[in-house]
Design a protein around this motif. Structure first.
Motif, mmCIF file in Angstrom:
data_model
loop_
_atom_site.group_PDB
_atom_site.id
_atom_site.type_symbol
_atom_site.label_atom_id
_atom_site.label_comp_id
_atom_site.label_asym_id
_atom_site.label_seq_id
_atom_site.Cartn_x
_atom_site.Cartn_y
_atom_site.Cartn_z
ATOM 1 N N THR A 46 0.833 -1.210 0.000
ATOM 2 C CA THR A 46 0.000 0.000 0.000
ATOM 3 C C THR A 46 0.863 1.253 0.000
ATOM 4 O OG1 THR A 46 -1.319 -1.292 1.526
ATOM 5 C CG2 THR A 46 -2.049 0.971 1.088
ATOM 6 N N VAL A 47 1.821 1.282 0.893
ATOM 7 C CA VAL A 47 2.693 2.460 0.987
ATOM 8 C C VAL A 47 3.414 2.681 -0.333
ATOM 9 C CG1 VAL A 47 4.788 3.368 2.070
ATOM 10 C CG2 VAL A 47 2.980 2.360 3.483
ATOM 11 N N LEU A 48 3.956 1.620 -0.884
ATOM 12 C CA LEU A 48 4.697 1.740 -2.135
ATOM 13 C C LEU A 48 3.775 2.285 -3.224
ATOM 14 C CD1 LEU A 48 7.505 1.282 -3.151
ATOM 15 C CD2 LEU A 48 6.896 -1.057 -3.772
ATOM 16 N N THR A 49 2.571 1.747 -3.287
ATOM 17 C CA THR A 49 1.603 2.221 -4.286
ATOM 18 C C THR A 49 1.317 3.704 -4.099
ATOM 19 O OG1 THR A 49 0.595 0.059 -4.072
ATOM 20 C CG2 THR A 49 -0.601 1.685 -5.363
ATOM 21 N N GLU A 50 1.095 4.056 -2.848
ATOM 22 C CA GLU A 50 0.765 5.454 -2.549
ATOM 23 C C GLU A 50 1.865 6.410 -2.978
ATOM 24 O OE1 GLU A 50 -2.054 5.213 1.421
ATOM 25 O OE2 GLU A 50 0.105 5.382 1.629
ATOM 26 N N HIS A 51 3.103 5.983 -2.825
ATOM 27 C CA HIS A 51 4.202 6.895 -3.145
ATOM 28 C C HIS A 51 4.624 6.857 -4.593
ATOM 29 C CE1 HIS A 51 5.109 8.512 0.818
ATOM 30 N NE2 HIS A 51 4.630 7.366 1.273
ATOM 31 N N ILE A 52 4.138 5.859 -5.331
ATOM 32 C CA ILE A 52 4.561 5.733 -6.717
ATOM 33 C C ILE A 52 3.509 6.297 -7.673
ATOM 34 C CG2 ILE A 52 5.243 4.080 -8.515
ATOM 35 C CD1 ILE A 52 7.149 4.457 -6.029
ATOM 36 N N TYR A 53 2.245 6.095 -7.317
ATOM 37 C CA TYR A 53 1.171 6.480 -8.236
ATOM 38 C C TYR A 53 0.392 7.675 -7.717
ATOM 39 C CZ TYR A 53 2.042 1.931 -10.331
ATOM 40 O OH TYR A 53 2.623 0.860 -10.925
ATOM 41 N N GLU A 54 -0.308 8.340 -8.647
ATOM 42 C CA GLU A 54 -1.202 9.419 -8.272
ATOM 43 C C GLU A 54 -2.403 8.833 -7.549
ATOM 44 O OE1 GLU A 54 0.216 9.309 -11.270
ATOM 45 O OE2 GLU A 54 1.302 11.211 -11.421
ATOM 46 N N GLN A 55 -3.174 9.743 -6.951
ATOM 47 C CA GLN A 55 -4.344 9.401 -6.138
ATOM 48 C C GLN A 55 -5.320 8.406 -6.774
ATOM 49 O OE1 GLN A 55 -5.646 13.294 -5.056
ATOM 50 N NE2 GLN A 55 -6.891 12.436 -3.439
ATOM 51 N N ASP A 56 -5.561 8.605 -8.093
ATOM 52 C CA ASP A 56 -6.667 7.854 -8.700
ATOM 53 C C ASP A 56 -6.246 6.504 -9.298
ATOM 54 O OD1 ASP A 56 -5.131 9.122 -10.485
ATOM 55 O OD2 ASP A 56 -6.720 10.365 -11.360
ATOM 56 N N TYR A 57 -5.132 5.990 -8.815
ATOM 57 C CA TYR A 57 -4.651 4.723 -9.370
ATOM 58 C C TYR A 57 -5.498 3.560 -8.861
ATOM 59 C CZ TYR A 57 -1.634 0.618 -9.545
ATOM 60 O OH TYR A 57 -1.142 -0.623 -9.736
ATOM 61 N N ASN A 115 -2.266 -5.995 -10.298
ATOM 62 C CA ASN A 115 -1.005 -6.575 -9.823
ATOM 63 C C ASN A 115 0.190 -6.014 -10.578
ATOM 64 O OD1 ASN A 115 -1.450 -7.714 -12.258
ATOM 65 N ND2 ASN A 115 -0.992 -9.822 -11.622
ATOM 66 N N VAL A 116 -0.003 -4.793 -11.099
ATOM 67 C CA VAL A 116 1.064 -4.146 -11.856
ATOM 68 C C VAL A 116 2.337 -4.034 -11.024
ATOM 69 C CG1 VAL A 116 1.752 -2.006 -13.005
ATOM 70 C CG2 VAL A 116 -0.563 -2.850 -13.257
ATOM 71 N N LEU A 117 2.168 -3.740 -9.729
ATOM 72 C CA LEU A 117 3.319 -3.544 -8.854
ATOM 73 C C LEU A 117 4.172 -4.813 -8.772
ATOM 74 C CD1 LEU A 117 4.383 -1.211 -7.177
ATOM 75 C CD2 LEU A 117 3.274 -2.250 -5.190
ATOM 76 N N GLU A 118 3.495 -5.973 -8.680
ATOM 77 C CA GLU A 118 4.256 -7.230 -8.599
ATOM 78 C C GLU A 118 5.042 -7.484 -9.877
ATOM 79 O OE1 GLU A 118 1.157 -9.927 -6.992
ATOM 80 O OE2 GLU A 118 1.076 -8.128 -5.720
ATOM 81 N N VAL A 119 4.396 -7.152 -10.997
ATOM 82 C CA VAL A 119 5.075 -7.313 -12.291
ATOM 83 C C VAL A 119 6.310 -6.413 -12.333
ATOM 84 C CG1 VAL A 119 4.838 -7.081 -14.792
ATOM 85 C CG2 VAL A 119 2.909 -7.900 -13.429
ATOM 86 N N LEU A 120 6.108 -5.156 -11.888
ATOM 87 C CA LEU A 120 7.213 -4.187 -11.869
ATOM 88 C C LEU A 120 8.369 -4.706 -11.037
ATOM 89 C CD1 LEU A 120 5.717 -0.610 -11.359
ATOM 90 C CD2 LEU A 120 7.363 -1.331 -13.100
ATOM 91 N N LEU A 121 8.043 -5.239 -9.848
ATOM 92 C CA LEU A 121 9.083 -5.693 -8.933
ATOM 93 C C LEU A 121 9.846 -6.892 -9.497
ATOM 94 C CD1 LEU A 121 7.296 -4.998 -5.619
ATOM 95 C CD2 LEU A 121 9.671 -4.393 -6.102
ATOM 96 N N SER A 122 9.136 -7.799 -10.171
ATOM 97 C CA SER A 122 9.860 -8.961 -10.698
ATOM 98 C C SER A 122 10.765 -8.540 -11.858
ATOM 99 C CB SER A 122 8.881 -10.068 -11.101
ATOM 100 O OG SER A 122 8.100 -9.614 -12.179
ATOM 101 N N ARG A 123 10.294 -7.534 -12.627
ATOM 102 C CA ARG A 123 11.156 -7.025 -13.704
ATOM 103 C C ARG A 123 12.402 -6.379 -13.122
ATOM 104 N NH1 ARG A 123 6.902 -4.424 -17.203
ATOM 105 N NH2 ARG A 123 7.877 -2.463 -16.632
ATOM 106 N N LEU A 124 12.199 -5.595 -12.038
ATOM 107 C CA LEU A 124 13.318 -4.910 -11.380
ATOM 108 C C LEU A 124 14.327 -5.924 -10.848
ATOM 109 C CD1 LEU A 124 12.078 -1.913 -9.195
ATOM 110 C CD2 LEU A 124 13.881 -1.912 -10.929
ATOM 111 N N ARG A 125 13.810 -6.995 -10.236
ATOM 112 C CA ARG A 125 14.698 -8.026 -9.672
ATOM 113 C C ARG A 125 15.587 -8.620 -10.765
ATOM 114 N NH1 ARG A 125 10.106 -9.955 -6.141
ATOM 115 N NH2 ARG A 125 10.688 -9.290 -4.042
ATOM 116 N N ARG A 126 14.960 -8.863 -11.933
ATOM 117 C CA ARG A 126 15.732 -9.447 -13.030
ATOM 118 C C ARG A 126 16.822 -8.475 -13.500
ATOM 119 N NH1 ARG A 126 11.548 -10.501 -16.885
ATOM 120 N NH2 ARG A 126 10.127 -10.746 -15.146
ATOM 121 N N LYS A 127 16.478 -7.187 -13.539
ATOM 122 C CA LYS A 127 17.458 -6.196 -14.014
ATOM 123 C C LYS A 127 18.596 -6.006 -13.017
ATOM 124 C CE LYS A 127 14.653 -3.557 -17.220
ATOM 125 N NZ LYS A 127 14.083 -2.268 -17.580
ATOM 126 N N LEU A 128 18.246 -6.019 -11.725
ATOM 127 C CA LEU A 128 19.256 -5.790 -10.693
ATOM 128 C C LEU A 128 20.147 -7.017 -10.502
ATOM 129 C CD1 LEU A 128 17.077 -4.066 -7.940
ATOM 130 C CD2 LEU A 128 19.085 -3.058 -9.007
#
Lengths: 450, 227
Positions: free
Chosen positions: B172-183, B188-201
């Motif tokens: 929730t916190v991560l969503t709140e700080h990443i997206y605008e109010q009306d997101y 499950n976009v956030l989970e997709v984002l995180l798995s992509r990030l893990r692969r890149k890192l």
């Protein structure tokens, strides 16, 4: 009570009325008492004359003559009466003038005693005597002399009338003098008012008359204020002129650029940006120069240490990441005779520069030395003292890579000059820049010039 | 990073907000002090940009009220006058930095980044961890010496996690700080984002830079490498 004139006149009138009232009352009283005493003495002397005239008859009893030396005793109803009573209230003798007189409760006074009283429209003096006749028997008598009050009252009335008319005349005269004195005394104020009106109407530039000492503080302050306002207005006008003129060049250049069909988009974008920055620079510069108050008259001295502390706290917050040591040596008694915002502008810009260029430390010293002495030192290799002069002269950034405000420094120079201060740049022992800012003692009534 | 932008001049507000969004920030817009104060008090904001010359509540009062209400996020003031007296008053009211209008967008960006980094405990623009470093100025990720390209949202998530390295950040916190109010928060976009990030890192899945704590959130667990 908005008029000083009315106030003074009212108070003077009240004081005068009180003074005259009390004086009149006291004088009237004194006169009445004196008249009464004189009357008493007169009646007493009549009693003595009566006693002297008393004689012994053939049987050895007391006898009083028909005619007395005082003619008023002989004339009926003359206003002056004499009669002798016995202790049992019987009338023993009366003067011819008292023939028709009603003598009620004939007074009886112990021998040797006297009494003076006012009764039934008369002043009555009674004197008790003991008469020893030839047979050796003692007989007590009361010798009375009475005078009608009318003449006394008339006399008193005359005195009163004369007294109060003189006092009233005196009061009127004093009030007149008072009014004249007030008029004369307050004339300079009216003069100031008229002179101010003349200034408002544009007929004069300043209060030029010679004013009394008491008003000179006020008039010279007013003059200083007006001159300051004029100077500020003048400065604004000059700045506006400068502003308009200096904006025309980039505007003309931009117009030319736009009309040139050979200008490429990239070129246009780059040149427009460049000219916009230049215009912004000009606007900021002129506006900030115009905002300088340069006020030295009618201001409270500003505590320099407090201002410096506020600025340092603010700068330490902004430059927290630089982790600079700020070494302060601040004399709390140091004051700046001028506008606080101007001082803040000077110190804020100079201090920010030091924070920007310092490597490890910034030194700030505020002290009193024939005026106000401020020293700001950094240990960076930002700009050399020589470059510093150039920066101040042109109001330009010496090093475009450090985000700085050359405008700020140009304004600093302007403010310092307006206040008659001197800013010197030299190399610090640490290799950085040392700025010495000195504002000499000066006449606080000095009018700043542009 | 979620920014709150309070600026009464709407064209400037929209222009700045648009530019900031393209740079990867979630931007909440307020065209007056009342709205700005409300958003600042109600939303999990990472940084506020406050114009001092607001029509209703002065910017100075907005800052004072926020600070009184224990909102500790960094505040950058925008001022048209640029006199020191105003700057000092703004900083005393609780602001952390100032910018004089007009300004270059790059300058604003640099100040924003510096303030955000400072509130995360970093004093340089480059967030260095063992094996991984993120340049917040150029928005470049370097893994084992190789530059890796990031999408805007990937950058937002990574920057937030890195600035809060070691802390557990709930979804929730991560969503709140990443997206605008009306997101839409159910996706499950956030989970997709995180798995992509893990692969890149961590292409070879050796260092495991982002932990998932079941039911609690995520944690960036690499150690800081100085800076």
């Amino acid at each position: 009570m908005s008029s000083i004139h009315l106030r003074l006149l009212l108070v003077a009138t009240l004081v005068l009325a009180g003074f005259i009232g009390v004086t009149g009352w006291a004088l009237e009283n004194a006169f009445r008492e004196a008249s009464k005493t004189a009357l008493q003495e007169k009646l007493q002397s009549h009693v003595y004359a009566l006693l002297a005239a008393a004689d012994v008859d053939a049987e050895g009893k007391m006898r009083l003559p028909e005619h007395l030396p005082e003619p008023r005793f002989s004339r009926p109803d003359s206003g002056l009466y004499a009669f002798v009573t016995t202790p049992d209230g019987n009338l023993f003798w009366r003067s011819r003038s008292a023939l028709g007189l009603e003598i009620a409760d004939a007074p009886s006074v112990a021998p040797g005693q006297t009494r003076f009283q006012r009764s039934n429209a008369m002043f009555l003096f009674s004197h008790g005597v003991e008469w020893e006749d030839d047979s050796g028997a003692n007989q007590a008598f009361t010798f009375n002399v009475a005078e009608q009050v009318q003449s006394f009252d008339r006399q008193l009335g005359r005195f009163r009338l004369s007294l109060w008319s003189w006092l009233a005349a005196l009061a009127a005269a004093l009030l007149l003098v008072q009014a004249l004195v007030l008029r004369w005394g307050l004339r300079p104020l009216r003069q100031v008012e008229m002179d101010l009106k003349a200034i408002q109407d544009g007929q004069a530039q300043r209060l030029q008359n010679v004013y009394p000492r008491e008003l000179q503080g006020l008039t010279s302050s007013l003059n200083a204020l007006m001159e300051h306002a004029k100077a500020v207005q003048e400065r604004y006008r000059n700045r506006l002129d400068d502003l308009v003129h200096s904006l025309k060049t980039p505007l003309a250049y931009l117009a030319a650029l736009l009309q040139d069909p050979d200008t490429s988009d990239d070129q246009l974008r780059a040149k427009t940006m460049e000219q916009l920055q230049r215009m912004d620079h000009i606007v900021q510069h002129q506006l900030r120069r115009a905002a300088v108050a340069a006020r030295t008259t009618l201001v409270n001295p500003v505590a320099v240490t407090a201002v410096t502390e506020r600025l340092l706290t603010a700068l330490e917050k902004i430059y927290a990441h630089r982790e600079l040591a700020v070494i302060r040596s601040l004399n709390a008694a140091a004051v700046f005779h001028g506008d606080e915002a101007d001082l803040m502008e000077v110190l804020g810009n100079l201090l920010e520069n030091a924070f920007k260029y310092a490597k490890t430390e910034v030194r700030v010293s505020v002290d009193i030395e024939e005026g106000l002495l401020i020293i700001i030192e950094d240990d960076g290799a930002g700009i050399s003292p020589e470059q510093w002069e150039t920066v101040l002269q042109r109001g330009r950034r010496a090093d475009e890579t450090v985000s700085g405000q050359g405008i700020g420094l140009a304004v600093v120079k302007e403010i310092i000059t307006l206040y008659g201060g001197v800013l010197e740049a030299m190399k610090a022992e640490s290799g950085g820049l040392r700025l010495r800012l000195h504002f000499p003692h000066e006449d606080p009534m000095r009018i700043p010039n542009t | 990073m979620r920014l709150l932008l309070i600026e009464d001049e709407v064209p400037l507000l929209e222009q700045l907000a648009g530019q900031l969004e393209r740079k990867g920030y979630a931007v909440e817009r307020a065209a007056n002090g009342t709205d700005g104060l409300y958003l600042g008090q109600e939303l999990p904001v990472d940084l506020a940009i406050v114009d001092l010359g607001l029509p209703d509540i002065s910017g100075m009062d907005v800052i004072r009220t926020l600070r009184k209400g224990d909102h500790a996020f960094p505040i950058l003031i925008l001022t048209a006058r640029g006199r020191w007296q105003e700057k000092v008053e703004g900083l005393e009211a609780g602001a952390d930095d100032y910018l004089v209008k007009p300004f270059q967008f790059e300058e604003l960006l640099a100040r924003l980044n510096a303030l955000l980094r400072r509130s995360g405990g970093w004093s340089t623009p480059v967030l260095r961890f063992h094996g991984v470093s993120l340049n917040t100025a150029s928005q470049q990720l370097v893994v084992e010496g190789n530059t890796v390209a990031l999408t805007a949202y990937e950058y937002r998530v990574l920057e937030y996690l890195m600035l809060h390295a070691g802390e557990v950040i709930s979804k929730t916190v991560l969503t709140e700080h990443i997206y605008e109010q009306d997101y839409d928060r159910d996706s499950n976009v956030l989970e997709v984002l995180l798995s992509r990030l893990r692969r890149k890192l961590d292409p070879e899945n050796r260092i495991k830079p982002i932990e998932t704590l079941r039911g609690r959130g995520y944690r960036f667990c690499l150690k800081k490498a100085g800076g």
